[in-house]
Design a protein around this motif. Sequence first.
Motif: not given
Length: 191
Positions: A38, A56, A58, A91, A112-114, A118, A191
């Motif tokens: 992130w 990839g 957001d 995105p 952030t990297r999906r 998030r 995540d």
Amino acid sequence: MRILRASDYRSMPWKNGGGTTTEIVVSPAGAGLDDFDWRISMARVEAGGPFSVFAGIDRTLSILEGEGMRLSIAGYDSVDLTRASEPLFFPADAETEATLAAGPITDLNVMTRRARARHTVRRVSLSEPLDFIAEATATLVFCHEGGIQIGESPTVALNARDTLWLDEAGQTFRLRPQPHAVVFLIAIQND
């Protein structure tokens, strides 16, 4: 709790070479544009044109200064963003074109990297104290306008463009505007 001072942020060229960005914080520390989990930054946009594409990723974009811009995002209706607009989530790997409304703008970017994290972003105008609980892996309070005092005793002060970084869920703080402030509350969940 960490305080990130505006005077310590670092500037770097955009991925597409069309301008510069001021990086507020990146995770993991020292990560580049291709390997961050992130990232939070500000960019000065002098002219319209295409956004850098981040596969990839957001992104949430908010206008900090200037008259705003229109974003044309592939697969979405065009959106007009101003300082009064809610932060816009989209995105970062969708082709995006910006048209400035009337001159340069400065924006706030949260990415952030999906596959790894998030985020959410809220803009809050404070004229009264706000009790707030950090509920994410990382919670950041970006002081956009004015100043805020954090805590009771001792207090910590954030001035315009300073950031409070809480890296533990469950922490509770009172944000007291001095006398008025606009802040962005950024929650990042790994995540």
